[in-house]
Design a protein around this motif. Sequence first.
Motif, PDB file in Angstrom:
ATOM      1  N   LEU A 136     -14.424  22.039 -17.181  1.00 34.66           N
ATOM      2  CA  LEU A 136     -13.013  21.876 -16.845  1.00 34.66           C
ATOM      3  C   LEU A 136     -12.685  20.396 -16.854  1.00 34.66           C
ATOM      4  O   LEU A 136     -13.283  19.606 -16.116  1.00 34.66           O
ATOM      5  CB  LEU A 136     -12.730  22.474 -15.460  1.00 34.66           C
ATOM      6  CG  LEU A 136     -11.346  22.194 -14.853  1.00 34.66           C
ATOM      7  CD1 LEU A 136     -10.242  22.760 -15.737  1.00 34.66           C
ATOM      8  CD2 LEU A 136     -11.252  22.771 -13.447  1.00 34.66           C
ATOM      9  N   ARG A 137     -11.741  20.005 -17.698  1.00 33.86           N
ATOM     10  CA  ARG A 137     -11.312  18.606 -17.789  1.00 33.86           C
ATOM     11  C   ARG A 137     -10.006  18.430 -17.027  1.00 33.86           C
ATOM     12  O   ARG A 137      -8.974  18.984 -17.403  1.00 33.86           O
ATOM     13  CB  ARG A 137     -11.135  18.194 -19.254  1.00 33.86           C
ATOM     14  CG  ARG A 137     -12.400  18.235 -20.089  1.00 33.86           C
ATOM     15  CD  ARG A 137     -13.390  17.144 -19.698  1.00 33.86           C
ATOM     16  NE  ARG A 137     -12.843  15.801 -19.832  1.00 33.86           N
ATOM     17  CZ  ARG A 137     -12.932  15.068 -20.952  1.00 33.86           C
ATOM     18  NH1 ARG A 137     -13.543  15.568 -22.021  1.00 33.86           N
ATOM     19  NH2 ARG A 137     -12.432  13.835 -20.988  1.00 33.86           N
ATOM     20  N   LEU A 138     -10.078  17.652 -15.944  1.00 34.79           N
ATOM     21  CA  LEU A 138      -8.892  17.324 -15.159  1.00 34.79           C
ATOM     22  C   LEU A 138      -8.522  15.855 -15.290  1.00 34.79           C
ATOM     23  O   LEU A 138      -7.644  15.376 -14.576  1.00 34.79           O
ATOM     24  CB  LEU A 138      -9.133  17.662 -13.678  1.00 34.79           C
ATOM     25  CG  LEU A 138      -9.362  19.141 -13.371  1.00 34.79           C
ATOM     26  CD1 LEU A 138      -9.731  19.321 -11.903  1.00 34.79           C
ATOM     27  CD2 LEU A 138      -8.125  19.965 -13.715  1.00 34.79           C
ATOM     28  N   ASP A 139      -9.200  15.162 -16.190  1.00 34.74           N
ATOM     29  CA  ASP A 139      -8.934  13.731 -16.388  1.00 34.74           C
ATOM     30  C   ASP A 139      -7.996  13.507 -17.572  1.00 34.74           C
ATOM     31  O   ASP A 139      -7.938  12.421 -18.127  1.00 34.74           O
ATOM     32  CB  ASP A 139     -10.243  12.974 -16.603  1.00 34.74           C
ATOM     33  CG  ASP A 139     -11.044  13.495 -17.790  1.00 34.74           C
ATOM     34  OD1 ASP A 139     -10.830  14.666 -18.190  1.00 34.74           O
ATOM     35  OD2 ASP A 139     -11.876  12.745 -18.320  1.00 34.74           O
ATOM     36  N   ARG A 140      -7.264  14.542 -17.960  1.00 40.98           N
ATOM     37  CA  ARG A 140      -6.335  14.460 -19.078  1.00 40.98           C
ATOM     38  C   ARG A 140      -4.939  14.853 -18.599  1.00 40.98           C
ATOM     39  O   ARG A 140      -4.784  15.512 -17.560  1.00 40.98           O
ATOM     40  CB  ARG A 140      -6.763  15.400 -20.208  1.00 40.98           C
ATOM     41  CG  ARG A 140      -8.129  15.073 -20.800  1.00 40.98           C
ATOM     42  CD  ARG A 140      -8.540  16.150 -21.771  1.00 40.98           C
ATOM     43  NE  ARG A 140      -9.738  15.783 -22.524  1.00 40.98           N
ATOM     44  CZ  ARG A 140     -10.341  16.601 -23.380  1.00 40.98           C
ATOM     45  NH1 ARG A 140      -9.863  17.819 -23.580  1.00 40.98           N
ATOM     46  NH2 ARG A 140     -11.416  16.203 -24.028  1.00 40.98           N
ATOM     47  N   ASP A 141      -3.937  14.475 -19.385  1.00 37.82           N
ATOM     48  CA  ASP A 141      -2.570  14.870 -19.041  1.00 37.82           C
ATOM     49  C   ASP A 141      -2.414  16.384 -19.066  1.00 37.82           C
ATOM     50  O   ASP A 141      -1.699  16.962 -18.250  1.00 37.82           O
ATOM     51  CB  ASP A 141      -1.580  14.222 -20.014  1.00 37.82           C
ATOM     52  CG  ASP A 141      -1.494  12.712 -19.832  1.00 37.82           C
ATOM     53  OD1 ASP A 141      -1.830  12.237 -18.727  1.00 37.82           O
ATOM     54  OD2 ASP A 141      -1.109  12.021 -20.791  1.00 37.82           O
ATOM     55  N   ALA A 142      -3.099  17.022 -20.007  1.00 42.11           N
ATOM     56  CA  ALA A 142      -3.061  18.487 -20.116  1.00 42.11           C
ATOM     57  C   ALA A 142      -4.471  19.024 -19.868  1.00 42.11           C
ATOM     58  O   ALA A 142      -5.338  18.938 -20.744  1.00 42.11           O
ATOM     59  CB  ALA A 142      -2.565  18.912 -21.497  1.00 42.11           C
ATOM     60  N   PRO A 143      -4.763  19.537 -18.676  1.00 46.82           N
ATOM     61  CA  PRO A 143      -6.100  20.060 -18.374  1.00 46.82           C
ATOM     62  C   PRO A 143      -6.476  21.206 -19.313  1.00 46.82           C
ATOM     63  O   PRO A 143      -5.608  21.936 -19.803  1.00 46.82           O
ATOM     64  CB  PRO A 143      -5.982  20.549 -16.930  1.00 46.82           C
ATOM     65  CG  PRO A 143      -4.775  19.855 -16.382  1.00 46.82           C
ATOM     66  CD  PRO A 143      -3.848  19.673 -17.536  1.00 46.82           C
ATOM     67  N   ASP A 144      -7.760  21.346 -19.565  1.00 44.95           N
ATOM     68  CA  ASP A 144      -8.224  22.504 -20.324  1.00 44.95           C
ATOM     69  C   ASP A 144      -9.611  22.913 -19.855  1.00 44.95           C
ATOM     70  O   ASP A 144     -10.306  22.170 -19.172  1.00 44.95           O
ATOM     71  CB  ASP A 144      -8.192  22.254 -21.833  1.00 44.95           C
ATOM     72  CG  ASP A 144      -9.172  21.187 -22.294  1.00 44.95           C
ATOM     73  OD1 ASP A 144     -10.278  21.116 -21.753  1.00 44.95           O
ATOM     74  OD2 ASP A 144      -8.829  20.413 -23.214  1.00 44.95           O
ATOM     75  N   VAL A 145      -9.976  24.140 -20.219  1.00 43.67           N
ATOM     76  CA  VAL A 145     -11.275  24.717 -19.876  1.00 43.67           C
ATOM     77  C   VAL A 145     -11.945  25.166 -21.159  1.00 43.67           C
ATOM     78  O   VAL A 145     -11.342  25.871 -21.973  1.00 43.67           O
ATOM     79  CB  VAL A 145     -11.120  25.932 -18.939  1.00 43.67           C
ATOM     80  CG1 VAL A 145     -12.488  26.534 -18.626  1.00 43.67           C
ATOM     81  CG2 VAL A 145     -10.411  25.537 -17.654  1.00 43.67           C
ATOM     82  N   GLN A 146     -13.191  24.751 -21.348  1.00 44.03           N
ATOM     83  CA  GLN A 146     -13.984  25.229 -22.475  1.00 44.03           C
ATOM     84  C   GLN A 146     -15.147  26.055 -21.935  1.00 44.03           C
ATOM     85  O   GLN A 146     -15.848  25.619 -21.024  1.00 44.03           O
ATOM     86  CB  GLN A 146     -14.502  24.073 -23.323  1.00 44.03           C
ATOM     87  CG  GLN A 146     -13.405  23.340 -24.073  1.00 44.03           C
ATOM     88  CD  GLN A 146     -13.940  22.372 -25.103  1.00 44.03           C
ATOM     89  OE1 GLN A 146     -15.111  22.406 -25.464  1.00 44.03           O
ATOM     90  NE2 GLN A 146     -13.077  21.501 -25.589  1.00 44.03           N
ATOM     91  N   GLU A 147     -15.313  27.252 -22.483  1.00 41.96           N
ATOM     92  CA  GLU A 147     -16.385  28.149 -22.055  1.00 41.96           C
ATOM     93  C   GLU A 147     -17.260  28.502 -23.248  1.00 41.96           C
ATOM     94  O   GLU A 147     -16.765  28.735 -24.348  1.00 41.96           O
ATOM     95  CB  GLU A 147     -15.807  29.436 -21.465  1.00 41.96           C
ATOM     96  CG  GLU A 147     -14.984  29.231 -20.203  1.00 41.96           C
ATOM     97  CD  GLU A 147     -14.443  30.545 -19.650  1.00 41.96           C
ATOM     98  OE1 GLU A 147     -13.837  30.498 -18.568  1.00 41.96           O
ATOM     99  OE2 GLU A 147     -14.633  31.598 -20.306  1.00 41.96           O
ATOM    100  N   GLU A 148     -18.553  28.553 -22.999  1.00 42.23           N
ATOM    101  CA  GLU A 148     -19.516  29.054 -23.975  1.00 42.23           C
ATOM    102  C   GLU A 148     -20.297  30.178 -23.308  1.00 42.23           C
ATOM    103  O   GLU A 148     -20.819  30.005 -22.208  1.00 42.23           O
ATOM    104  CB  GLU A 148     -20.457  27.953 -24.449  1.00 42.23           C
ATOM    105  CG  GLU A 148     -19.772  26.863 -25.250  1.00 42.23           C
ATOM    106  CD  GLU A 148     -20.759  25.855 -25.825  1.00 42.23           C
ATOM    107  OE1 GLU A 148     -21.984  26.133 -25.785  1.00 42.23           O
ATOM    108  OE2 GLU A 148     -20.308  24.807 -26.312  1.00 42.23           O
ATOM    109  N   ARG A 149     -20.338  31.304 -23.977  1.00 46.46           N
ATOM    110  CA  ARG A 149     -21.012  32.460 -23.389  1.00 46.46           C
ATOM    111  C   ARG A 149     -22.033  33.053 -24.363  1.00 46.46           C
ATOM    112  O   ARG A 149     -21.823  33.057 -25.573  1.00 46.46           O
ATOM    113  CB  ARG A 149     -20.003  33.551 -23.014  1.00 46.46           C
ATOM    114  CG  ARG A 149     -18.959  33.128 -22.001  1.00 46.46           C
ATOM    115  CD  ARG A 149     -18.205  34.330 -21.500  1.00 46.46           C
ATOM    116  NE  ARG A 149     -17.089  33.950 -20.631  1.00 46.46           N
ATOM    117  CZ  ARG A 149     -16.512  34.757 -19.761  1.00 46.46           C
ATOM    118  NH1 ARG A 149     -16.932  36.002 -19.646  1.00 46.46           N
ATOM    119  NH2 ARG A 149     -15.511  34.347 -19.008  1.00 46.46           N
ATOM    120  N   ARG A 150     -23.101  33.564 -23.781  1.00 51.52           N
ATOM    121  CA  ARG A 150     -24.051  34.404 -24.536  1.00 51.52           C
ATOM    122  C   ARG A 150     -23.951  35.797 -23.937  1.00 51.52           C
ATOM    123  O   ARG A 150     -24.190  35.992 -22.745  1.00 51.52           O
ATOM    124  CB  ARG A 150     -25.481  33.896 -24.435  1.00 51.52           C
ATOM    125  CG  ARG A 150     -26.478  34.764 -25.247  1.00 51.52           C
ATOM    126  CD  ARG A 150     -27.919  34.388 -24.997  1.00 51.52           C
ATOM    127  NE  ARG A 150     -28.163  33.004 -25.334  1.00 51.52           N
ATOM    128  CZ  ARG A 150     -28.617  32.098 -24.467  1.00 51.52           C
ATOM    129  NH1 ARG A 150     -28.839  32.435 -23.212  1.00 51.52           N
ATOM    130  NH2 ARG A 150     -28.832  30.862 -24.840  1.00 51.52           N
TER     131      ARG A 150
END
Length: 312
Positions: A136-150
């Motif tokens: 989870l990136r909260l250090d940007r103007d627009a936060p985003d979440v990247q997930e990798e799953r197996r």
Amino acid sequence: MRELNELRRGRGLDAADLHQRIGPCLRAACEIADDDPPAAARHKVVLRLTELCGRLPADLRLAALAALGLHEEAAGEFLDRRISWLASVLDRDPRTARRRIDLAFRRLDELLGAPARERDLHPLAGWYVESMKAVLRLDRDAPDVQEERRIVAEVDELDELVLSFSVPAVPGLDPVPAIAADVLFGGEIVEARQVSASHAQFVMRLPSPLRLGQRHEYGIRFAPQRSSLRPYYVMTPLRRCEKFSVRVRFDRDAPPSRVWRLNGVPGRVIDDGTDSGDALTVNSLGEVGLEFHDLHQGLSYGLQWSSDPGGD
């Protein structure tokens, strides 16, 4: 061990007479009933052995999957060819590959003595999460979440996954925006459903159908369209999840005053913002990372934070 070695002969777990080659110890360990039809017996033994292979170190996991005919690149071949394939992947001779299989089977023999995990009874069952990594990136103007799953397929011909993502709205402040999702690898989104103001579902088509017990990895990015985010990030599994790790990157110039771990808590605990007392430290880059194993369905795992030094 004798019964495991019997299973690896010929086409392994793809053998047409598999149900006749499952010995009494394996039948008990896989909870196969005397009146189970051949298809049900195969289903149970494939899922149980796939789960146990997932607990082995990487080289032994590969050896066991190849020997049993569960690895997608070695499935369907006869044992000698599967061993040759394993030897080439390990960059070893076939004798070493056989020893690796024997060691893997000894570990499986030990694990089979443990009780089987409860089956996932969620109506969307058909696959489970072996591991998930989130950033989870909260250090940007627009936060985003990247997930990798197996994931692991619990049925044959699994060709689509229904993925859920929630971003709780602030009552009276947030409209009902679409929650955007972008697949990074391992599939394509074919349908998006905005179920409520806070919850969205995405139907992801896989590159090719998975067979029972087959693993698949994918990555996805979610972009919450919110004026502000609630001060927490959690995973609340609706299906079985064996491992979950998360890393949050805060604004290093304005990190939260307190961060705490949420280790299997009801949703109301998060809503109340109560500090669990399990404090986490934000490093010099503004990051916090943590990991969970064997998550319980319906409970929440992750972290919560506060920028108020004196209260919640």
